[in-house]
Write a protein that holds these residues in place. Structure first.
Motif, PDB file in Angstrom:
ATOM      1  N   UNK A   1      -6.183   8.713   6.308  1.00  0.00           N
ATOM      2  CA  UNK A   1      -6.214   9.412   7.591  1.00  0.00           C
ATOM      3  C   UNK A   1      -7.121  10.633   7.589  1.00  0.00           C
ATOM      4  N   UNK A   2      -7.318  11.244   6.438  1.00  0.00           N
ATOM      5  CA  UNK A   2      -7.970  12.551   6.391  1.00  0.00           C
ATOM      6  C   UNK A   2      -9.333  12.574   5.717  1.00  0.00           C
ATOM      7  N   UNK A   3      -9.866  11.416   5.386  1.00  0.00           N
ATOM      8  CA  UNK A   3     -11.173  11.389   4.728  1.00  0.00           C
ATOM      9  C   UNK A   3     -12.292  11.577   5.751  1.00  0.00           C
ATOM     10  N   UNK A   4     -13.427  12.024   5.265  1.00  0.00           N
ATOM     11  CA  UNK A   4     -14.589  12.218   6.134  1.00  0.00           C
ATOM     12  C   UNK A   4     -15.151  10.894   6.626  1.00  0.00           C
ATOM     13  N   UNK A   5     -15.148   9.889   5.729  1.00  0.00           N
ATOM     14  CA  UNK A   5     -15.697   8.578   6.080  1.00  0.00           C
ATOM     15  C   UNK A   5     -14.626   7.494   5.876  1.00  0.00           C
ATOM     16  N   UNK A   6     -13.872   7.139   6.936  1.00  0.00           N
ATOM     17  CA  UNK A   6     -12.846   6.108   6.787  1.00  0.00           C
ATOM     18  C   UNK A   6     -13.393   4.760   6.313  1.00  0.00           C
ATOM     19  N   UNK A   7     -14.574   4.370   6.766  1.00  0.00           N
ATOM     20  CA  UNK A   7     -15.154   3.102   6.341  1.00  0.00           C
ATOM     21  C   UNK A   7     -15.458   3.075   4.856  1.00  0.00           C
TER      22      UNK A   7
ATOM     23  N   UNK B   1       0.860  -1.185   0.000  1.00  0.00           N
ATOM     24  CA  UNK B   1       0.000   0.000   0.000  1.00  0.00           C
ATOM     25  C   UNK B   1       0.897   1.236   0.000  1.00  0.00           C
ATOM     26  N   UNK B   2       0.742   2.118  -0.983  1.00  0.00           N
ATOM     27  CA  UNK B   2       1.569   3.328  -1.015  1.00  0.00           C
ATOM     28  C   UNK B   2       1.286   4.228   0.195  1.00  0.00           C
ATOM     29  N   UNK B   3       2.312   4.919   0.648  1.00  0.00           N
ATOM     30  CA  UNK B   3       2.140   5.825   1.779  1.00  0.00           C
ATOM     31  C   UNK B   3       1.074   6.879   1.491  1.00  0.00           C
ATOM     32  N   UNK B   4       0.997   7.342   0.272  1.00  0.00           N
ATOM     33  CA  UNK B   4       0.001   8.361  -0.110  1.00  0.00           C
ATOM     34  C   UNK B   4      -1.420   7.853   0.161  1.00  0.00           C
ATOM     35  N   UNK B   5      -1.652   6.578  -0.090  1.00  0.00           N
ATOM     36  CA  UNK B   5      -2.974   5.984   0.165  1.00  0.00           C
ATOM     37  C   UNK B   5      -3.308   6.069   1.655  1.00  0.00           C
ATOM     38  N   UNK B   6      -2.322   5.768   2.507  1.00  0.00           N
ATOM     39  CA  UNK B   6      -2.546   5.861   3.951  1.00  0.00           C
ATOM     40  C   UNK B   6      -2.786   7.307   4.381  1.00  0.00           C
ATOM     41  N   UNK B   7      -2.019   8.237   3.831  1.00  0.00           N
ATOM     42  CA  UNK B   7      -2.216   9.648   4.174  1.00  0.00           C
ATOM     43  C   UNK B   7      -3.617  10.112   3.783  1.00  0.00           C
ATOM     44  N   UNK B   8      -4.095   9.679   2.639  1.00  0.00           N
ATOM     45  CA  UNK B   8      -5.468  10.002   2.233  1.00  0.00           C
ATOM     46  C   UNK B   8      -6.469   9.372   3.201  1.00  0.00           C
TER      47      UNK B   8
END
Length: 71
Positions: A47-53, A38-45
């Motif tokens: 972390x900051x989304x309105x709906x993690x699920x 999993x790219x780090x950018x995917x994880x950073x995104x």
């Protein structure tokens, strides 16, 4: 690995962490999963989304190889 706790932001995801391409996801029910390459950018995104699920279901769940980690 530093974990991000989603608290009340998600009824599905309790927390997630990323280290060297491995995304660890802990569900509210207690199951642990590791997702690989999993790219780090995917994880950073993530972390900051309105709906993690919703993000998890749309962008991670069926897009990366994974394993359930038995605790």
């Amino acid at each position: 690995m530093k974990l991000t706790f989603f608290g009340n932001r998600s009824v599905l995801i309790r927390s997630a962490g990323w280290d060297m391409g491995i995304l660890t996801v802990i569900l509210q029910g207690g199951k642990h999963y590791e997702f690989y390459a999993v790219p780090e950018r995917e994880f950073l995104n993530f972390q900051h989304v309105e709906s993690p699920g919703r993000f998890f279901n749309r962008s991670i769940k069926n897009h990366y190889n994974f394993a359930e980690i038995l605790c």
